[in-house]
Scaffold this motif. Structure first.
Motif, mmCIF file in Angstrom:
data_model
loop_
_atom_site.group_PDB
_atom_site.id
_atom_site.type_symbol
_atom_site.label_atom_id
_atom_site.label_comp_id
_atom_site.label_asym_id
_atom_site.label_seq_id
_atom_site.Cartn_x
_atom_site.Cartn_y
_atom_site.Cartn_z
ATOM 1 N N GLN A 47 36.606 43.054 48.782
ATOM 2 C CA GLN A 47 36.040 44.190 48.043
ATOM 3 C C GLN A 47 37.060 44.788 47.068
ATOM 4 O O GLN A 47 36.733 45.107 45.921
ATOM 5 C CB GLN A 47 35.550 45.240 49.049
ATOM 6 C CG GLN A 47 35.241 46.608 48.468
ATOM 7 C CD GLN A 47 34.027 46.611 47.546
ATOM 8 O OE1 GLN A 47 33.082 45.857 47.752
ATOM 9 N NE2 GLN A 47 34.058 47.446 46.520
ATOM 10 N N LEU A 48 38.294 44.899 47.534
ATOM 11 C CA LEU A 48 39.348 45.469 46.687
ATOM 12 C C LEU A 48 39.675 44.563 45.505
ATOM 13 O O LEU A 48 39.920 45.030 44.394
ATOM 14 C CB LEU A 48 40.611 45.720 47.531
ATOM 15 C CG LEU A 48 41.846 46.243 46.783
ATOM 16 C CD1 LEU A 48 41.618 47.634 46.229
ATOM 17 C CD2 LEU A 48 43.072 46.235 47.700
ATOM 18 N N MET A 108 37.574 42.465 44.086
ATOM 19 C CA MET A 108 36.420 42.465 43.178
ATOM 20 C C MET A 108 36.341 43.748 42.360
ATOM 21 O O MET A 108 36.119 43.708 41.153
ATOM 22 C CB MET A 108 35.121 42.315 43.986
ATOM 23 C CG MET A 108 34.799 40.902 44.403
ATOM 24 S SD MET A 108 34.493 39.767 43.009
ATOM 25 C CE MET A 108 32.859 40.317 42.465
ATOM 26 N N ASP A 109 36.483 44.876 43.018
ATOM 27 C CA ASP A 109 36.197 46.150 42.345
ATOM 28 C C ASP A 109 37.422 47.019 42.085
ATOM 29 O O ASP A 109 37.353 47.958 41.294
ATOM 30 C CB ASP A 109 35.183 46.964 43.185
ATOM 31 C CG ASP A 109 33.777 46.388 43.081
ATOM 32 O OD1 ASP A 109 33.593 45.428 42.312
ATOM 33 O OD2 ASP A 109 32.868 46.903 43.768
ATOM 34 N N GLY A 110 38.539 46.717 42.767
ATOM 35 C CA GLY A 110 39.736 47.536 42.602
ATOM 36 C C GLY A 110 40.502 47.182 41.332
ATOM 37 O O GLY A 110 40.033 46.381 40.515
#
Lengths: 406, 406
Positions: free
Chosen positions: B288-289, B291-293
């Protein structure tokens, strides 16, 4: 007791109190379920004990779950190694690794085993695949599944419905508790309770942390969150845990921080990058980079005070090898290494804090995990993001579906 | 074969050839010993086999070493799980953890055990302490140590001198081979050879990588190093290894990159920050980090093609649970997850490459490790730092000495 000492510059308490109010609002709203698990999970203990009492033959508890469905249990298994009942072994399958699957299955006698299939949504592809592979490996009749399996899932999920269909017992995760905040729900309570861990003390530890934050207004969590969220050039957050027993906790910490705080916000990309090390081991590895590399890291040291069961390093004198001048035991040496590294980093002007646990038991583990959950919520509020979703991983799931179809 | 596919923009080969010359100079100078280990370690195989042949009673090989003295062996142990001789078990003690020490010692029968004390300098405090604790635990007479211990160290180190004094056999690490580059020296060759791994194939794999780089002028290593060293806002380098068998390799990768490339250079602080993940597990965690961080990460996927020993996921039909529409085996599912994640990250315009190993054997493991050693050397040259020292960790050692004295 758990003591958190901060070595970076704190801000005026008034600067951070507004965030405390916002967290309080989250608690009061009832929308974020994890805050209340130390109360809401209490009935589960009885339900779990009741169930396992009837399963006298069970020697092996095998948890099948991905991410939040296993991370927390693994953390507690590692931390509380010596505190389970002697007659049950806990195994965890948390990957689609052929090697790991067989290395666990080969150790099991089916008639002594109970498998816990954990999936919040009830449709995690890895978990459903492992479920089928286990059925196939042991050649279990579908009508017999209820003898060997238990489900842990949301009420009315596909898994729950299948459980009803097959007569398999389901334990429920509250729908307002997200995966990575679910360790104190059925996800953690059920398997740990089955294995004889002191889950009541675990919940009490979490409650003590809640009280320290909301009632006694201890400020360390907010100070640290504020420091991390405002020092944007130090957005890599290292947890340096001294002792191998923290390996599972380190993984849990990484999941909690990375998945909660890495988020898109309009065109902006926000996030803290967690890194977790094991001391003293990684003094021979990552430490050089912290000392001499870019100053983009904060460091939290995690240590356990209690040295009771550790042996004295014997004073054997060799002609050529160094001797320790004092009698220290092995755990004291470990803690001295932790302190020495901490002082070295402070002297480089890095942002350092240390969490010292009085000892390593269920109460302290519960406190520690709740501490990091509150910390994550505080950071999320300060960063202005949704701490509790994970939209970024959906793209990959869609691509996977297409790959598997073709 | 090992195939490295790069999905970020490459530069003209002429841009990077000058660095190839500089690496060539290092090789020719003879000052950096690791480059030549696939040749210089060959006599060790015979020496190791000769020694262990006379130790018919040995069933447990216990390696005691910190950092570079154990990391590489752990990596190979994990990767080559099924390829050792059946009658010997390899244990590794790499920390001052009371729990880990006893959990290994409790499994051992002294009369079937051989302990390898590995320390390049011969004075590592952790190793000397564990050495003494083992002697004490088993109540071994000093005059009998030679029956149970072997030393792996630099010639003329304190440990070697003590070995001479006590009649303990020493194997030597070449003085020009640094700890974290020492896996193909006695540090790795001796324990792996004792346990029946195919160390010859390991060295041959390393040689094949050398040839691909220096003779066949394959450019991936230089392209990747150049990309990492010039994209300063993407200085976190994620290795996403698909399968639990890479856990040890991940640790080795972190040590190699962090300790080699994190350096002060005058007033500047330079470094690449390595992060290592396990797929598919960490798709439910760190992904998640990524991909979106913040876009401060490069990602290398590591996967194994060979799916031969993996079971088909059985087509059991449930009323409520999802089915896979095609017959896939578990390892194919893992690789499909890897591909799906890779495509998701490429579509976010992140710097991605993938290393695919045809299969997981000693040859491929040797190739892979040498690949990363060359890569590290290339980065060091491009960053203009000393890749082979670790000055930053000395401060902590001095502070530790003072703490232990008081």
């Amino acid at each position: 007791m758990l003591k958190n000492s901060i070595f970076f510059k704190k801000v005026e308490f008034s600067t951070i109190t507004s965030y405390a109010y916002r967290i309080n609002d989250e608690v009061q709203s009832g929308e974020i379920g994890y805050y209340h698990l130390f109360n809401t999970s209490l009935p589960l203990i009885e339900e779990g004990l009741e169930f396992i009492k009837k399963q006298d033959h069970v020697r092996n508890i095998v948890l099948i779950g991905m991410g939040g469905s296993s991370c927390g249990v693994k953390a507690l298994k590692d931390m509380l190694l010596n505190q389970k009942s002697k007659d049950k072994e806990l195994f965890i399958l948390d990957n689609t690794s052929t090697y790991s699957l067989f290395s666990v299955l080969e150790k099991l006698n089916l008639e002594e085993s109970l498998f816990l299939i954990t999936s919040k949504t009830g449709s995690t592809i890895e978990v459903v695949s492992l479920f089928k592979l286990i059925i196939d490996y042991f050649k279990i009749e579908i009508s017999n599944l209820k003898k060997y399996f238990v489900f842990i899932t949301d009420e009315n999920s596909k898994l729950h419905q299948e459980g009803e269909n097959l007569g398999i017992k389901s334990f429920f995760i509250p729908s307002n508790v997200g995966g990575r905040f679910s360790v104190l729900s059925a996800v953690g309570i059920v398997p740990l309770c089955f294995c004889g861990y002191d889950v009541k003390a675990l919940l009490e530890g979490a409650k003590a942390c809640f009280d320290d934050f909301f009632i006694h207004k201890k400020e360390e969590i907010l100070q640290k969150a504020y420091h991390y969220c405002t020092h944007k050039n130090a957005n890599i957050n290292v947890l340096f845990s001294y002792d191998d027993v923290f390996k599972g906790f380190n993984e849990w910490y990484i999941q909690l921080i990375a998945e909660s705080l890495g988020k898109k916000q309009g065109y902006k990309r926000i996030g803290l990058t967690p890194i977790a090390l094991i001391g003293a081991r990684d003094q021979h590895s990552f430490l050089q980079l912290i000392m001499d590399g870019p100053k983009n890291k904060t460091i939290t040291f995690l240590k356990v005070k209690d040295n009771e069961k550790s042996p004295i390093i014997p004073d054997i004198h060799f002609k050529f090898l160094d001797s320790l001048s004092n009698k220290v035991n092995l755990h004291d040496l470990l803690n001295a290494q932790c302190d020495a590294t901490m002082h070295a980093l402070i002297s480089e002007n890095l942002s350092v804090d240390v969490i010292e646990m009085e000892k390593l038991d269920a109460w302290h583990a519960g406190y520690l995990m709740y501490y990091y959950e509150l910390f994550t919520s505080a950071c999320g509020i300060m960063l202005g993001i949704n701490t509790y979703n994970q939209p970024g991983v959906e793209v990959g799931k869609l691509i996977l579906k297409n790959i598997l179809k073709s």
